[in-house]
Scaffold this active site. Structure first.
Site, short mmCIF file in Angstrom:
data_model
loop_
_atom_site.label_atom_id
_atom_site.label_comp_id
_atom_site.label_asym_id
_atom_site.label_seq_id
_atom_site.Cartn_x
_atom_site.Cartn_y
_atom_site.Cartn_z
N TRP A 130 0.86 -1.18 0.00
CA TRP A 130 0.00 0.00 0.00
C TRP A 130 0.90 1.24 0.00
O TRP A 130 1.81 1.33 0.82
CB TRP A 130 -0.89 -0.03 1.25
N ASP A 211 -0.47 -5.79 9.23
CA ASP A 211 -1.46 -4.74 9.00
C ASP A 211 -2.73 -5.42 8.52
O ASP A 211 -2.74 -6.06 7.46
CB ASP A 211 -0.93 -3.76 7.94
N LYS A 246 -12.99 -0.14 6.96
CA LYS A 246 -13.66 -0.88 5.89
C LYS A 246 -14.74 -1.80 6.43
O LYS A 246 -15.88 -1.75 5.97
CB LYS A 246 -12.64 -1.70 5.10
C1 LMR Z 1 -6.86 2.73 -0.12
O1 LMR Z 1 -5.89 1.99 -0.14
O2 LMR Z 1 -7.39 3.17 -1.15
C2 LMR Z 1 -7.48 3.13 1.19
O3 LMR Z 1 -6.84 2.45 2.23
C3 LMR Z 1 -7.55 4.59 1.38
C4 LMR Z 1 -6.23 5.24 1.60
O4 LMR Z 1 -6.09 5.93 2.62
O5 LMR Z 1 -5.30 5.08 0.79
#
Ligand code: LMR
Length: 396
Positions: A130, A211, A246
């Site tokens: 992420w 996570d 979520k």
């Molecule tokens: C995402 O990955 O789109 C979500 O977790 C929102 C974010 O804060 O990036």
């Protein structure tokens, strides 16, 4: 004085929402930010959450500060959800935890704690991970390295590469793992693969930092906790950041949990005092509202059952949408086999197309998703899937 700083580009994920809003195309499609949407493209308030709000309105009788660690009912409910009822670490009083402002807040507090423990340690993150993991952990001053995770060619996990890399990780280093529904790829470790990673952690002495932001969106609430529970049962130290954005649909309330499974009660006391002092030095204590709602839901059998049902229906809708997209693409004669989308879990899939193709579909068809080719599956609907599949086929 501020002119010494550069103006920064929009966030690669959040910036997509602004771009989508500005687009005047009535047929635009938003598969950007990871937010659950229903068939009408709306992000509803869960019924269980709405009921909890009513209960809270009746029972809340003060706006004084909450405890530094947050709402204890929330913490206990979340730990049970993550670790299961009667987990040895809970029974032995080896778990420290605070309510945090979202999963992001949890990640940052925990990164700060790691920095206090050893500012030379390396945090290993999956390639890809992420996008916001990098600043959340890196800005705490920790060194980051990547371990191989996903192979775009085969659209599957490169487990061999991952293992090879983790075999060289130093004792005391930290390995960030996604508890379930890997963001951005949707490709999750199998149970056998989790076991292998756990064995590696034992052998090498690295610490898993899990996570978990999508519990319940992969295979189910219990199933998605497999990795966390396995690690917590077999290793002396495990770090966990959890989010309620979520699965409770509490995006704007910013509610999450930072937890540590520690060796013994003394380490629990140490880490509990440390994370509370870190939080105090950043924001003092978490906002109350979201945690209070989750506390009400998780500690009321009827509401909890209703919430579990709601999570299950979000999960199965996303699973259906995966099949719908893959079959539409096949029907429209896509030159690429997208059946891997049906195997992936949770909210996201990597379509494994190039950033240029992502830009092109945005420009030509007003379809918005992250440059890495990550799509938010929940943004697909029976209304837009035809147009989406045609747009994808046209840029392949
Ligand atoms: C995402 O990955 O789109 C979500 O977790 C929102 C974010 O804060 O990036």
């Amino acid at each position: 004085m501020f002119e010494v700083l550069p103006k920064l580009p929009a966030d690669p994920i959040l910036g997509l929402s602004a771009a989508y809003k500005e687009d005047s195309n009535p047929n635009k499609i938003d598969l950007g930010v990871g937010v659950y949407k229903d068939e009408d493209g709306k992000t509803p308030i869960l019924t269980s959450v709405a009921k909890a709000q009513n209960i809270l309105m009746q029972k809340e009788d003060s706006k004084t500060y909450i405890a530094p660690q947050g709402n204890q009912g929330f913490i206990d409910g979340m730990l049970e959800l993550l670790l299961g009822k009667g987990h040895p670490a809970l029974l032995e009083n080896r778990v420290s935890a605070v309510q945090a402002p979202g999963g992001c807040g949890a990640l940052r507090i925990l990164a700060e704690l790691l920095k206090r423990c050893n500012d030379k340690l390396t945090v290993w993150v999956s390639d890809p991970t992420w996008a916001n993991h990098i600043p959340l952990i890196g800005n705490a001053g920790l060194h980051l390295e990547k371990y191989p995770y996903f192979d775009k060619e085969t659209a599957s996990i490169n487990f061999e590469g991952m293992v090879k890399c983790l075999e060289k990780v130093n004792k005391g280093d930290v390995v960030l793992l996604h508890g379930c529904c890997h963001n951005p790829t949707g490709a999750d470790l199998s149970q056998v693969q989790w076991q292998k990673v756990m064995e590696l952690a034992k052998e090498r002495g690295f610490i898993p930092f899990i996570d978990t932001a999508y519990q319940g969106f992969g295979d189910g609430l219990e199933e998605d906790a497999y990795g966390v529970r396995l690690m917590a049962e077999n290793l002396p130290e495990v770090i966990v950041a959890a989010s309620c954005s979520k699965n409770f649909g509490l995006y704007r309330e910013r509610v999450g949990l930072a937890a540590m499974i520690t060796r013994d009660n003394l380490s629990r006391e140490i880490t509990q005092s440390q994370i509370q002092s870190i939080a105090r030095g950043i924001y003092s204590m978490p906002p109350s509202y979201g945690g209070a709602l989750v506390d009400i839901i998780l500690n009321d059998a009827e509401l909890k059952a209703e919430w579990m049902q709601e999570v299950e229906s979000m999960r199965s809708r996303m699973q259906d949408l995966r099949h719908l997209l893959a079959s539409k693409l096949k029907e429209k004669g896509a030159s690429k086999d997208f059946s891997f989308v049906t195997q992936q879990k949770g909210m996201f899939s990597f379509l494994c197309i190039s950033p240029d193709q992502v830009q092109q579909i945005r420009k030509d068809h007003s379809v918005y998703f992250v440059d890495s080719s990550r799509v938010n599956i929940a943004g697909i609907s029976h209304k837009n899937v035809d147009a989406l599949a045609s747009a994808l086929v046209s840029i392949l």
